[in-house]
Design an enzyme around this catalytic site. Sequence first.
Site, PDB file in Angstrom:
ATOM      1  N   LYS A 135       0.844  -1.193   0.000  1.00  0.00           N
ATOM      2  CA  LYS A 135       0.000   0.000   0.000  1.00  0.00           C
ATOM      3  C   LYS A 135       0.877   1.240   0.000  1.00  0.00           C
ATOM      4  O   LYS A 135       1.524   1.572   0.990  1.00  0.00           O
ATOM      5  CB  LYS A 135      -0.908   0.022   1.247  1.00  0.00           C
ATOM      6  CG  LYS A 135      -1.893   1.187   1.213  1.00  0.00           C
ATOM      7  CD  LYS A 135      -2.052   1.779   2.590  1.00  0.00           C
ATOM      8  CE  LYS A 135      -2.376   3.248   2.664  1.00  0.00           C
ATOM      9  NZ  LYS A 135      -1.841   4.171   1.711  1.00  0.00           N
ATOM     10  N   SER A 144      -1.180   7.554  -0.529  1.00  0.00           N
ATOM     11  CA  SER A 144      -2.197   7.870  -1.546  1.00  0.00           C
ATOM     12  C   SER A 144      -1.740   8.949  -2.519  1.00  0.00           C
ATOM     13  O   SER A 144      -2.148   8.964  -3.677  1.00  0.00           O
ATOM     14  CB  SER A 144      -3.473   8.370  -0.873  1.00  0.00           C
ATOM     15  OG  SER A 144      -3.946   7.392  -0.010  1.00  0.00           O
ATOM     16  N   GLU A 198       9.605   1.723  10.731  1.00  0.00           N
ATOM     17  CA  GLU A 198      10.599   2.777  10.453  1.00  0.00           C
ATOM     18  C   GLU A 198       9.862   4.085  10.641  1.00  0.00           C
ATOM     19  O   GLU A 198       9.035   4.453   9.806  1.00  0.00           O
ATOM     20  CB  GLU A 198      11.108   2.664   9.016  1.00  0.00           C
ATOM     21  CG  GLU A 198      11.937   1.421   8.738  1.00  0.00           C
ATOM     22  CD  GLU A 198      13.304   1.468   9.396  1.00  0.00           C
ATOM     23  OE1 GLU A 198      13.710   2.544   9.872  1.00  0.00           O
ATOM     24  OE2 GLU A 198      13.947   0.421   9.445  1.00  0.00           O
ATOM     25  N   LEU A 199      10.142   4.796  11.737  1.00  0.00           N
ATOM     26  CA  LEU A 199       9.292   5.940  12.104  1.00  0.00           C
ATOM     27  C   LEU A 199      10.069   7.260  12.051  1.00  0.00           C
ATOM     28  O   LEU A 199      11.078   7.367  11.383  1.00  0.00           O
ATOM     29  CB  LEU A 199       8.689   5.667  13.483  1.00  0.00           C
ATOM     30  CG  LEU A 199       7.993   4.295  13.605  1.00  0.00           C
ATOM     31  CD1 LEU A 199       7.475   4.057  15.012  1.00  0.00           C
ATOM     32  CD2 LEU A 199       6.857   4.141  12.598  1.00  0.00           C
ATOM     33  N   CYS A 222      13.506  11.333   6.764  1.00  0.00           N
ATOM     34  CA  CYS A 222      13.483  10.876   8.163  1.00  0.00           C
ATOM     35  C   CYS A 222      14.838  11.051   8.830  1.00  0.00           C
ATOM     36  O   CYS A 222      14.916  11.282  10.029  1.00  0.00           O
ATOM     37  CB  CYS A 222      13.011   9.436   8.240  1.00  0.00           C
ATOM     38  SG  CYS A 222      14.034   8.334   7.239  1.00  0.00           S
TER      39      CYS A 222
HETATM   40  P1  NAP Z   1       2.147   8.750   7.663  1.00  0.00           P
HETATM   41  O1  NAP Z   1       1.100   9.767   7.685  1.00  0.00           O
HETATM   42  O2  NAP Z   1       2.380   7.945   8.900  1.00  0.00           O
HETATM   43  O3  NAP Z   1       1.820   7.811   6.429  1.00  0.00           O
HETATM   44  C1  NAP Z   1       2.686   6.748   6.027  1.00  0.00           C
HETATM   45  C2  NAP Z   1       1.860   5.692   5.326  1.00  0.00           C
HETATM   46  O4  NAP Z   1       0.933   5.157   6.263  1.00  0.00           O
HETATM   47  C3  NAP Z   1       1.035   6.186   4.138  1.00  0.00           C
HETATM   48  O5  NAP Z   1       0.950   5.143   3.186  1.00  0.00           O
HETATM   49  C4  NAP Z   1      -0.337   6.427   4.764  1.00  0.00           C
HETATM   50  O6  NAP Z   1      -1.387   6.315   3.834  1.00  0.00           O
HETATM   51  C5  NAP Z   1      -0.389   5.262   5.743  1.00  0.00           C
HETATM   52  N1  NAP Z   1      -1.312   5.437   6.862  1.00  0.00           N
HETATM   53  C6  NAP Z   1      -1.721   6.583   7.451  1.00  0.00           C
HETATM   54  N2  NAP Z   1      -2.598   6.291   8.441  1.00  0.00           N
HETATM   55  C7  NAP Z   1      -2.716   4.939   8.470  1.00  0.00           C
HETATM   56  C8  NAP Z   1      -3.471   4.029   9.264  1.00  0.00           C
HETATM   57  N3  NAP Z   1      -4.294   4.440  10.221  1.00  0.00           N
HETATM   58  N4  NAP Z   1      -3.349   2.709   9.024  1.00  0.00           N
HETATM   59  C9  NAP Z   1      -2.549   2.261   8.051  1.00  0.00           C
HETATM   60  N5  NAP Z   1      -1.810   3.067   7.252  1.00  0.00           N
HETATM   61  C10 NAP Z   1      -1.895   4.393   7.477  1.00  0.00           C
HETATM   62  O7  NAP Z   1       3.579   9.358   7.308  1.00  0.00           O
HETATM   63  P2  NAP Z   1       3.952  10.305   6.105  1.00  0.00           P
HETATM   64  O8  NAP Z   1       3.494  11.676   6.418  1.00  0.00           O
HETATM   65  O9  NAP Z   1       3.555   9.695   4.816  1.00  0.00           O
HETATM   66  O10 NAP Z   1       5.541  10.238   6.152  1.00  0.00           O
HETATM   67  C11 NAP Z   1       6.295  11.047   6.966  1.00  0.00           C
HETATM   68  C12 NAP Z   1       6.764  10.310   8.191  1.00  0.00           C
HETATM   69  O11 NAP Z   1       7.439   9.127   7.804  1.00  0.00           O
HETATM   70  C13 NAP Z   1       7.762  11.100   9.005  1.00  0.00           C
HETATM   71  O12 NAP Z   1       7.466  10.958  10.361  1.00  0.00           O
HETATM   72  C14 NAP Z   1       9.087  10.436   8.666  1.00  0.00           C
HETATM   73  O13 NAP Z   1      10.096  10.592   9.622  1.00  0.00           O
HETATM   74  C15 NAP Z   1       8.666   9.025   8.524  1.00  0.00           C
HETATM   75  N6  NAP Z   1       9.662   8.290   7.741  1.00  0.00           N
HETATM   76  C16 NAP Z   1      10.460   7.388   8.381  1.00  0.00           C
HETATM   77  C17 NAP Z   1      11.441   6.719   7.674  1.00  0.00           C
HETATM   78  C18 NAP Z   1      12.338   5.718   8.341  1.00  0.00           C
HETATM   79  O14 NAP Z   1      12.965   4.941   7.630  1.00  0.00           O
HETATM   80  N7  NAP Z   1      12.434   5.693   9.655  1.00  0.00           N
HETATM   81  C19 NAP Z   1      11.609   6.964   6.315  1.00  0.00           C
HETATM   82  C20 NAP Z   1      10.776   7.907   5.695  1.00  0.00           C
HETATM   83  C21 NAP Z   1       9.797   8.558   6.422  1.00  0.00           C
HETATM   84  P3  NAP Z   1      -2.060   7.601   3.110  1.00  0.00           P
HETATM   85  O15 NAP Z   1      -0.991   8.289   2.385  1.00  0.00           O
HETATM   86  O16 NAP Z   1      -3.042   6.954   2.190  1.00  0.00           O
HETATM   87  O17 NAP Z   1      -2.672   8.414   4.194  1.00  0.00           O
END
Ligand code: NAP
Length: 481
Positions: free
Chosen positions: A175, A178, A250-251, A284
């Site tokens: 997934k 979006s 990975e957060l 990240c």
């Molecule tokens: P996000 O809002 O957590 O979304 C990540 C993914 O999760 C998207 O595919 C999103 O789908 C999905 N998602 C959201 N709510 C969900 C739920 N309730 N259940 C299941 N899936 C759900 O994060 P983001 O804004 O895309 O990315 C930024 C974050 O990612 C930052 O905190 C960054 O640090 C972290 N990150 C961490 C790493 C690492 O390797 N540690 C690498 C890159 C990014 P939709 O798009 O469809 O909402």
Amino acid sequence: MSLPYRQLYIDGKWCDAASGKRHAVVNPATEEAFAEVAFGNASDCRRAIEAASKAMPAWMKLTAWDRAKILKKTAELIRERADKFARDMTMEQGKPVAEAKMEVLQSADTFEWFAEEAKRAYGQVIPNSVPGKRHLTIKHPVGVVGTIGPWNFPMSLQCRKIAPALAVGCTVVAKPASQTPLSVVNIFDCLVDAGLPAGVANLIIGPSSEIGDEIMTNDLVKKVSFTGSTEVGKHLMRQAAGQVKRLSLELGGHAPLIVFPDADPEVVAKAAVMGKFRNNGQVCISPSRFFVHADIHKKFTEVAVEEAKKLKLGNGLDDGTQIGPMFEKKAMENTLGLIADATGKGAKLLSGGKRSTQFPKGYFFEPTILGNLSADARVLTEEPFAPVMPILDFTKLDDVIAAANSTKYGLAAYVFTNDITVAFKMAEGLEAGMIGINDPVPVGVQCPFGGMKESGLGRELSHEGLEAYLETKHISFKLRD
Ligand code: NAP
């Protein structure tokens, strides 16, 4: 004129969402939709999971060598199509096309590396303590894997999950975020053209909570690998408890970058500015708190401000662009909020600080540098994910370690020094899963990637990233007397 349209991929077929719904993909440089994708729901996701479950027995029975042939072909196809894939990524995500191409090529490397590494998923022979017994372990693929990825590195972060899972014999339901689905559609085109059997990998695009709930509660899914925010990661952990689902997380991060007085402030400031503003700080492992020794703080800050002002903003498809638009309007508004909070608490705005006025449309934001920060500024405590560089000073090594470790995050950290003793003390004292010593990019497909504390669980890439998709089975023999 109708927009280019891409479908879901379930059980070996490209298909519309059962509801017929579609979702627009918007270019953050123009704020205009340029493509559409099918937008599935829980029933589409269930079908994808069932297909993955049905395909698993035959896929896991293949040898690692046979699976590797398909994955290496996938890598080859990604490389052949890299220019087109990079343009698609720039249009959906915003980053300059040269950076997008690097991400595409890294994705190909990830497929190739895991295809090879799965041939080394060794078990063990363990010495017996009871006469007549013999012990060994074998590795077993964990089962159907749900892969959920973010928008900031839309292709490479999915590949870190899909490639090792497939390589060891798991099947996958992927997934994407979006807003950046096309980079994952492109991976699927390559998997299909490389000959992946039906059902082994399935692509579902749809509303996150609905798709997420199905993946997390469907008993056929045995493991979920997630990259995204700490907040969503915690939610998935709570859901995973229901079936003791395996999780890799990975957060978020809030990486300190620490410069000691023996480092060259000019050289490090230039590297720090490039590292900070790459992908608008929406990375990240982006350095997001800059601790510079008091002896060189002034020079470092002067050079950083000068360099930040020189960065060329623009559409990522245009030649010479160094910084594209931010990903979405909300991200820009959040950045403005962090800057207002910091300046309200006494910080000095040294550069940038606002939406760029050079462009009639698009989420372009001026690279921003802040000084004189108060310790309670939100930009120092919350993950900023923004083109903001807060510069602080320090004098003592122990104090800077304590300050660097003071957030709930522990993903990456950077240290600049030529003193080996200082380097070791810092590497051992910092709470971070990845530490770059004079290295602004401490990442490689063969090296473990992941965080401590609330930055995650487990590691991706490297052999650890392969083990994440394997169970260990102990087999104990009692021989006849
Ligand atoms: P996000 O809002 O957590 O979304 C990540 C993914 O999760 C998207 O595919 C999103 O789908 C999905 N998602 C959201 N709510 C969900 C739920 N309730 N259940 C299941 N899936 C759900 O994060 P983001 O804004 O895309 O990315 C930024 C974050 O990612 C930052 O905190 C960054 O640090 C972290 N990150 C961490 C790493 C690492 O390797 N540690 C690498 C890159 C990014 P939709 O798009 O469809 O909402």
